[in-house]
Design a protein around this motif. Structure first.
Motif, PDB file in Angstrom:
ATOM      1  N   ARG A 161      20.382  61.908   5.461  1.00 22.61           N
ATOM      2  CA  ARG A 161      19.737  63.437   5.235  1.00 22.61           C
ATOM      3  C   ARG A 161      18.631  63.523   4.495  1.00 22.61           C
ATOM      4  NH1 ARG A 161      24.694  66.480   3.018  1.00 22.61           N
ATOM      5  NH2 ARG A 161      23.231  68.248   3.200  1.00 22.61           N
ATOM      6  N   LEU A 162      18.177  62.659   3.841  1.00 19.05           N
ATOM      7  CA  LEU A 162      17.139  62.358   2.954  1.00 19.05           C
ATOM      8  C   LEU A 162      16.100  61.778   3.187  1.00 19.05           C
ATOM      9  CD1 LEU A 162      19.206  61.976  -0.535  1.00 19.05           C
ATOM     10  CD2 LEU A 162      18.387  64.091   0.428  1.00 19.05           C
ATOM     11  N   LYS A 163      14.836  61.988   2.679  1.00 19.49           N
ATOM     12  CA  LYS A 163      13.646  61.294   3.082  1.00 19.49           C
ATOM     13  C   LYS A 163      12.535  61.485   2.138  1.00 19.49           C
ATOM     14  CE  LYS A 163      11.669  64.831   6.353  1.00 19.49           C
ATOM     15  NZ  LYS A 163      11.188  65.023   7.802  1.00 19.49           N
ATOM     16  N   ALA A 164      11.506  60.689   2.083  1.00 23.82           N
ATOM     17  CA  ALA A 164      10.516  60.809   1.068  1.00 23.82           C
ATOM     18  C   ALA A 164       9.736  61.965   1.387  1.00 23.82           C
ATOM     19  CB  ALA A 164       9.591  59.581   0.977  1.00 23.82           C
ATOM     20  N   GLY A 165       9.384  62.734   0.478  1.00 25.08           N
ATOM     21  CA  GLY A 165       8.499  64.044   0.408  1.00 25.08           C
ATOM     22  C   GLY A 165       9.309  65.337   0.172  1.00 25.08           C
ATOM     23  N   MET A 166      10.502  65.156   0.254  1.00 30.52           N
ATOM     24  CA  MET A 166      11.586  66.263   0.017  1.00 30.52           C
ATOM     25  C   MET A 166      11.213  66.777  -1.350  1.00 30.52           C
ATOM     26  SD  MET A 166      15.072  65.734   1.993  1.00 30.52           S
ATOM     27  CE  MET A 166      15.218  65.908   3.758  1.00 30.52           C
ATOM     28  N   VAL A 208      20.414  66.403 -10.380  1.00 29.94           N
ATOM     29  CA  VAL A 208      19.311  66.387  -9.477  1.00 29.94           C
ATOM     30  C   VAL A 208      19.787  67.215  -8.276  1.00 29.94           C
ATOM     31  CG1 VAL A 208      18.138  64.889  -8.187  1.00 29.94           C
ATOM     32  CG2 VAL A 208      18.917  64.146 -10.151  1.00 29.94           C
ATOM     33  N   THR A 209      19.116  67.963  -7.802  1.00 28.05           N
ATOM     34  CA  THR A 209      19.354  68.924  -6.693  1.00 28.05           C
ATOM     35  C   THR A 209      18.320  68.746  -5.829  1.00 28.05           C
ATOM     36  OG1 THR A 209      20.551  70.664  -8.141  1.00 28.05           O
ATOM     37  CG2 THR A 209      19.809  71.192  -5.954  1.00 28.05           C
ATOM     38  N   ILE A 210      18.703  68.332  -4.408  1.00 32.66           N
ATOM     39  CA  ILE A 210      17.731  68.152  -3.403  1.00 32.66           C
ATOM     40  C   ILE A 210      18.112  68.909  -2.248  1.00 32.66           C
ATOM     41  CG2 ILE A 210      16.605  66.517  -1.963  1.00 32.66           C
ATOM     42  CD1 ILE A 210      17.568  64.351  -3.884  1.00 32.66           C
ATOM     43  N   PRO A 211      17.284  70.240  -2.277  1.00 35.34           N
ATOM     44  CA  PRO A 211      17.632  71.188  -0.891  1.00 35.34           C
ATOM     45  C   PRO A 211      17.311  70.413   0.307  1.00 35.34           C
ATOM     46  CG  PRO A 211      16.250  72.203  -2.684  1.00 35.34           C
ATOM     47  CD  PRO A 211      16.254  70.731  -3.029  1.00 35.34           C
ATOM     48  N   VAL A 212      18.248  70.216   1.310  1.00 37.46           N
ATOM     49  CA  VAL A 212      18.247  69.311   2.637  1.00 37.46           C
ATOM     50  C   VAL A 212      17.679  70.401   3.831  1.00 37.46           C
ATOM     51  CG1 VAL A 212      19.333  68.055   4.130  1.00 37.46           C
ATOM     52  CG2 VAL A 212      19.721  67.832   1.757  1.00 37.46           C
ATOM     53  N   LYS A 213      18.340  71.528   3.884  1.00 40.46           N
ATOM     54  CA  LYS A 213      17.882  72.595   4.827  1.00 40.46           C
ATOM     55  C   LYS A 213      18.395  73.583   4.520  1.00 40.46           C
ATOM     56  CE  LYS A 213      18.670  72.856   9.947  1.00 40.46           C
ATOM     57  NZ  LYS A 213      19.129  72.290  10.899  1.00 40.46           N
ATOM     58  N   SER A 214      17.695  74.841   4.833  1.00 42.37           N
ATOM     59  CA  SER A 214      18.202  76.017   4.473  1.00 42.37           C
ATOM     60  C   SER A 214      17.641  77.150   5.560  1.00 42.37           C
ATOM     61  CB  SER A 214      17.374  76.816   3.310  1.00 42.37           C
ATOM     62  OG  SER A 214      15.863  76.676   3.666  1.00 42.37           O
ATOM     63  N   THR A 215      18.198  78.383   5.620  1.00 38.47           N
ATOM     64  CA  THR A 215      18.011  79.263   6.764  1.00 38.47           C
ATOM     65  C   THR A 215      16.791  80.050   6.494  1.00 38.47           C
ATOM     66  OG1 THR A 215      19.557  80.715   5.591  1.00 38.47           O
ATOM     67  CG2 THR A 215      20.446  79.608   7.371  1.00 38.47           C
ATOM     68  N   SER A 216      16.168  80.515   7.473  1.00 44.15           N
ATOM     69  CA  SER A 216      14.909  81.219   7.363  1.00 44.15           C
ATOM     70  C   SER A 216      15.376  82.661   7.257  1.00 44.15           C
ATOM     71  CB  SER A 216      13.937  81.047   8.638  1.00 44.15           C
ATOM     72  OG  SER A 216      14.787  81.454   9.870  1.00 44.15           O
ATOM     73  N   GLY A 217      15.668  82.885   5.950  1.00 47.21           N
ATOM     74  CA  GLY A 217      16.048  84.536   5.561  1.00 47.21           C
ATOM     75  C   GLY A 217      17.642  84.580   5.692  1.00 47.21           C
TER      76      GLY A 217
END
Length: 431
Positions: free
Chosen positions: A304-309, A359-368
């Motif tokens: 679920r993770l990649k460079a640049g997040m 460490v917290t890495i947001p992976v995905k979020s809803t648009s609003g």
């Protein structure tokens, strides 16, 4: 003795009173007696009722949260190739201290009075380079010189006099004299210059003889002219030989005076040599000059993770530092996720050094904000489609939904087709 009418009335009243009292006791006792069926009915639990929660409208954000250790990035061992030295490789100065920084283009150590200059590159220094050398190591050198602002001429895989001039500037800016060519090469230049001087003298003599023959009005000048032609050719050959000798005697780059490190600057972590000691293998170890935090995750999380997040580091003083995922690499059965701060103040650097942080890495979020229900409210029908049970007017209604992002125990839901689902509707999560 015969009872009088008055006494008979008292007896009747007494009997009636006893009857009334007995009747009351019987009724009271009867009220406390029940059948087994009645007893079971009275002790049975009440009919089950649904547990519901309202449909909410909220922003959902999926994230990876863990703890990682801070360290300086990318430790490497630095070796100096001393095979080209004609004297023992004695450390004479510039011994760094732990915590100091290796800067590109500057000396990181002195051996036999000469600098060892650090440059950024992936190909190690394995031979002395000089005019006429060709290969990928020459290309790397010229690319580095060009990047540092020292014009090496055409950037290619051939070491030219322009490369030599750029190397001289590299040493000048590092505070050292440029390396001298081998003595045999300088001697060859001196000899070539003498040959040029001799050829010039020969030409002057031949030209003088030709002039004298012309002045004497000699009819045949072929011999004198031939001597001039030969002298001119000899001078041309001598001048070419001098040019070749000067080219070969251009400024070299000794193998022992440069080390390539993948990236610079870097922080010195450990020093393996001391002044007066002999170089034998690794001279120091160094890591990146910037701090990073490394946390370990499993393979499923790593996907679920990649460079640049974007990421965030929570320091011990409660502040949060904006960061980014630098890389995700496999390490045995787990994966290392390296997170680098975007910027650090001096106090933040001190707090982060050698620390273990959240460490917290947001992976995905809803648009609003979206309609969301607890994951426990979701169920599947016989066709496998998702649905929720909505309690309306005392009746349970099955509402088919499409499930979106899930995070923090909630799931995004969208009613299918003509189905209705709104914020505040009560969905069943249990009974």
């Amino acid at each position: 003795m015969t009872a009088t009418p008055k006494s008979r009335r008292r007896v009747l009243v007494g009997v009636a009173g006893v009857a009334v009292v007995s009747l009351g006791i019987g009724v009271a006792a009867g009220s406390r007696i029940s059948s087994p069926e009645d007893a079971a009915a009275k002790t049975a639990p009440p009919a089950a009722s649904q547990i519901t929660v309202p449909v909410a409208r909220k922003l959902l954000s999926s994230k990876v949260v863990g703890r990682g250790d801070a360290s300086f990035d990318g430790a490497v061992n630095i070796r100096v190739e001393t095979a080209g030295l004609t004297t023992p490789p004695i450390v004479t100065g510039k011994v760094p201290t732990v915590g100091s920084t290796i800067t590109e283009g500057k000396a990181l150590l002195e051996i036999t009075g000469r600098p060892v200059i650090g440059l950024a590159g992936v190909l190690p220094m394995y031979r002395t380079l000089s005019p006429g050398s060709k290969g990928p190591d020459v290309l790397q050198l010229e690319q580095t010189l060009d990047r540092l602002g020292y014009d090496p001429g055409t950037v290619d895989d051939e070491y030219t006099l322009s490369t030599s001039a750029a190397v001289e500037k590299l040493y000048e800016n590092a505070g050292y004299d440029a390396p001298a060519p081998e003595e045999r090469l300088t001697q060859a230049v001196d000899q070539a210059k003498k040959q040029v001087d001799a050829a010039k003298k020969q030409l002057r003599q031949a030209q003088s003889q030709l002039k004298a023959a012309k002045d004497a009005k000699a009819k045949d000048l072929s011999v004198q002219q031939g001597a001039v032609d030969d002298a001119q050719q000899n001078l041309s050959d001598a001048e070419q030989a001098r040019t070749d000798a000067e080219f070969k005697a251009g400024t070299p780059l000794p193998v022992s005076e440069v080390v390539y490190v993948k990236t610079l600057p870097r922080r010195v972590d450990d020093v393996k040599v001391e002044r007066g000691g002999t170089v034998n293998g690794v001279v120091m170890s160094a890591s990146g000059a910037s701090l990073v935090v490394t946390l370990k995750v499993d393979a499923e999380t790593a996907q679920r993770l990649k460079a640049g997040m974007a990421a965030a580091l929570e320091l011990s003083d409660g502040t949060s530092v904006a960061s980014k995922v630098r890389r995700v690499t496999k390490n045995g059965s787990q994966y290392d996720v390296v997170v680098a701060p975007n910027a650090l103040t001096g106090s933040q650097l001190a707090l982060l050094r050698d620390a273990n942080v959240r460490v917290t890495i947001p992976v995905k979020s809803t648009s609003g904000k979206v309609l969301a229900v607890p994951v426990a409210a979701l169920s599947s029908g016989s066709d496998g489609a998702s649905r929720v049970e909505v309690l309306r007017n005392g009746q349970v209604e099955l509402v088919p939904v499409t499930v979106g992002l899930s995070a923090d125990g909630f799931a995004q839901v969208t009613p299918k087709g003509d189905a209705k689902l709104s914020e505040g509707d009560q969905v069943v999560v249990g009974k």
